[in-house]
Design an enzyme around this catalytic site. Structure first.
Site, PDB file in Angstrom:
ATOM      1  N   SER A   1       8.046  63.970  55.641  1.00 60.73           N
ATOM      2  CA  SER A   1       8.526  62.654  55.207  1.00 60.73           C
ATOM      3  C   SER A   1       8.684  61.741  56.427  1.00 60.73           C
ATOM      4  CB  SER A   1       9.869  62.786  54.490  1.00 60.73           C
ATOM      5  OG  SER A   1      10.400  61.496  54.281  1.00 60.73           O
TER       6      SER A   1
ATOM      7  N   HIS B   1       4.259  61.945  53.418  1.00 63.51           N
ATOM      8  CA  HIS B   1       5.163  61.511  52.349  1.00 63.51           C
ATOM      9  C   HIS B   1       5.862  60.232  52.804  1.00 63.51           C
ATOM     10  CE1 HIS B   1       7.745  62.132  48.804  1.00 63.51           C
ATOM     11  NE2 HIS B   1       8.742  61.689  49.569  1.00 63.51           N
TER      12      HIS B   1
ATOM     13  N   ASP C   1       8.483  57.180  51.880  1.00 65.41           N
ATOM     14  CA  ASP C   1       9.609  56.808  51.022  1.00 65.41           C
ATOM     15  C   ASP C   1       9.860  55.302  51.058  1.00 65.41           C
ATOM     16  OD1 ASP C   1      10.617  59.415  50.095  1.00 65.41           O
ATOM     17  OD2 ASP C   1      10.936  59.791  52.239  1.00 65.41           O
TER      18      ASP C   1
ATOM     19  N   MET D   1      12.192  52.413  49.618  1.00 62.78           N
ATOM     20  CA  MET D   1      13.497  52.204  48.960  1.00 62.78           C
ATOM     21  C   MET D   1      13.828  50.718  48.938  1.00 62.78           C
ATOM     22  SD  MET D   1      15.631  55.110  50.971  1.00 62.78           S
ATOM     23  CE  MET D   1      15.034  56.782  51.161  1.00 62.78           C
TER      24      MET D   1
ATOM     25  N   HIS E   1       6.319  57.635  47.537  1.00 68.64           N
ATOM     26  CA  HIS E   1       7.456  57.870  46.635  1.00 68.64           C
ATOM     27  C   HIS E   1       8.226  56.558  46.505  1.00 68.64           C
ATOM     28  CE1 HIS E   1      11.604  60.140  46.291  1.00 68.64           C
ATOM     29  NE2 HIS E   1      11.350  59.399  45.226  1.00 68.64           N
TER      30      HIS E   1
ATOM     31  N   MET F   1      11.135  54.421  45.355  1.00 68.02           N
ATOM     32  CA  MET F   1      12.517  54.419  44.860  1.00 68.02           C
ATOM     33  C   MET F   1      12.902  52.964  44.658  1.00 68.02           C
ATOM     34  SD  MET F   1      13.872  57.412  47.361  1.00 68.02           S
ATOM     35  CE  MET F   1      12.369  57.369  48.327  1.00 68.02           C
TER      36      MET F   1
ATOM     37  N   MET G   1      13.627  66.007  42.642  1.00 63.37           N
ATOM     38  CA  MET G   1      14.527  65.656  43.751  1.00 63.37           C
ATOM     39  C   MET G   1      15.562  66.768  43.908  1.00 63.37           C
ATOM     40  SD  MET G   1      13.478  62.883  45.134  1.00 63.37           S
ATOM     41  CE  MET G   1      14.739  62.954  46.404  1.00 63.37           C
TER      42      MET G   1
ATOM     43  N   ASP H   1      11.522  67.598  46.860  1.00 62.04           N
ATOM     44  CA  ASP H   1      11.840  66.602  47.890  1.00 62.04           C
ATOM     45  C   ASP H   1      13.338  66.552  48.153  1.00 62.04           C
ATOM     46  OD1 ASP H   1      11.811  64.457  49.615  1.00 62.04           O
ATOM     47  OD2 ASP H   1      11.274  62.967  48.092  1.00 62.04           O
TER      48      ASP H   1
HETATM   49  C1  DX5 Z   1      15.145  60.967  50.004  1.00 58.42           C
HETATM   50  C2  DX5 Z   1      13.666  60.943  50.272  1.00 58.42           C
HETATM   51  C3  DX5 Z   1      13.163  62.161  50.931  1.00 58.42           C
HETATM   52  C4  DX5 Z   1      13.719  62.377  52.312  1.00 58.42           C
HETATM   53  C5  DX5 Z   1      13.615  63.836  52.657  1.00 58.42           C
HETATM   54  O1  DX5 Z   1      15.492  59.914  49.214  1.00 58.42           O
HETATM   55  O2  DX5 Z   1      12.956  60.810  49.058  1.00 58.42           O
HETATM   56  O3  DX5 Z   1      11.742  62.177  50.962  1.00 58.42           O
HETATM   57  O4  DX5 Z   1      13.035  61.611  53.273  1.00 58.42           O
HETATM   58  O5  DX5 Z   1      14.261  64.051  53.853  1.00 58.42           O
HETATM   59  P1  DX5 Z   1      14.988  65.424  54.209  1.00 58.42           P
HETATM   60  O6  DX5 Z   1      13.918  66.479  54.200  1.00 58.42           O
HETATM   61  O7  DX5 Z   1      15.572  65.166  55.536  1.00 58.42           O
HETATM   62  O8  DX5 Z   1      16.018  65.681  53.126  1.00 58.42           O
HETATM   63 ZN    ZN Z   2      10.745  61.192  49.073  1.00 61.42          ZN
END
Ligand code: DX5
Ligand code: ZN
Length: 220
Positions: free
Chosen positions: A9, A34, A36, A38, A67, A69, A138, A176
């Site tokens: 990630s 990956h 993220d 947000m 991903h 969010m 998740m 994840d």
């Molecule tokens: C959380 C993200 C994850 C996060 C994972 O909201 O979707 O992808 O980056 O990070 P670790 O492995 O540190 O929990």
């Molecule tokens: Zn993620």
């Protein structure tokens, strides 16, 4: 032996040395990036947006797994396709018309993923599972990296795997949040196909070796 995919990630990367960290993933045994995204509304944090993703995809040489969010993800499906996403994941909890959203993602040439928050029951996917390329479970509440793993995840994966088999679907399972060398093997035994790892990889002394170690642990 199943080939388990490792998806570091990028949220946990050093953004001041992003190109270096991307090259590390390119040159490692990792399978996917990956990413993220947000929005500060669906989750209580803002990560990064389009210009940063554009910078990442310029250097990344592996599958881009995005991903989202964000609320109302339909607004940005075409944008993420144009930015080079290969897989686009939306949250079950953010989609009123999930079937329509998945068709729109596929129409842009991407694989369609659905992410479930820790409280969301996998049975809710019963009538849509054959339309989903990937389900992401998740194993933390989304919004932040570095949180601790929720143990109930194993039984959710097992239930999802049973649903996929029952419906004869081709869907793969991603996990994840809080993935480490302590839970990786058990996640794979439960039915996971893709492991996302942020802090465990990037905060390690040797991230590339840590990716190789995860890959080896999952060869069971
Ligand atoms: C959380 C993200 C994850 C996060 C994972 O909201 O979707 O992808 O980056 O990070 P670790 O492995 O540190 O929990
Ligand atoms: Zn993620």
């Amino acid at each position: 032996m199943k080939n388990i995919l490792i998806a570091p990630s990028v949220l946990a990367a050093d953004f001041a040395n992003l190109q270096r960290d991307i090259e590390m993933i390119n040159n490692s045994e990792a399978d996917w990036f990956h990413i993220d995204i947000m929005d500060g509304v669906f989750v209580p944090n803002i990560s990064f947006g389009m210009p940063v993703l554009e910078a990442i995809t310029k250097h990344a040489k592996k599958t881009i797994d995005v991903h989202l969010m964000i609320v109302d993800p339909d607004r940005y499906i075409k944008t993420f396709a144009a930015l080079g996403a290969n897989i686009l994941q939306v949250h079950y909890e953010a989609c009123t018309h999930l079937h329509r959203t998945l068709q729109a993602i596929k129409a842009e040439g991407m694989k369609a993923g659905v992410v479930l928050n820790p409280h969301t029951n996998v049975d809710l996917l019963e009538d849509i599972i054959t339309d989903i390329d990937l389900v992401c479970i998740m194993s933390v509440n989304p919004g932040f990296g570095g949180q601790s793993f929720i143990e109930n995840t194993y039984s959710k994966i097992e239930k999802l795997k049973a649903l996929i088999n029952k419906k004869n679907a081709k869907t793969i399972i991603e996990v994840d949040g809080g993935v480490t060398n302590k839970n990786a093997a058990q996640l794979v035994r439960a039915g996971a196909d893709v492991l996302v790892a942020g802090n465990f990889v990037f905060k390690a002394e040797n991230p590339s070796q840590t990716i190789s170690d995860l890959k080896a642990i999952t060869c069971i």
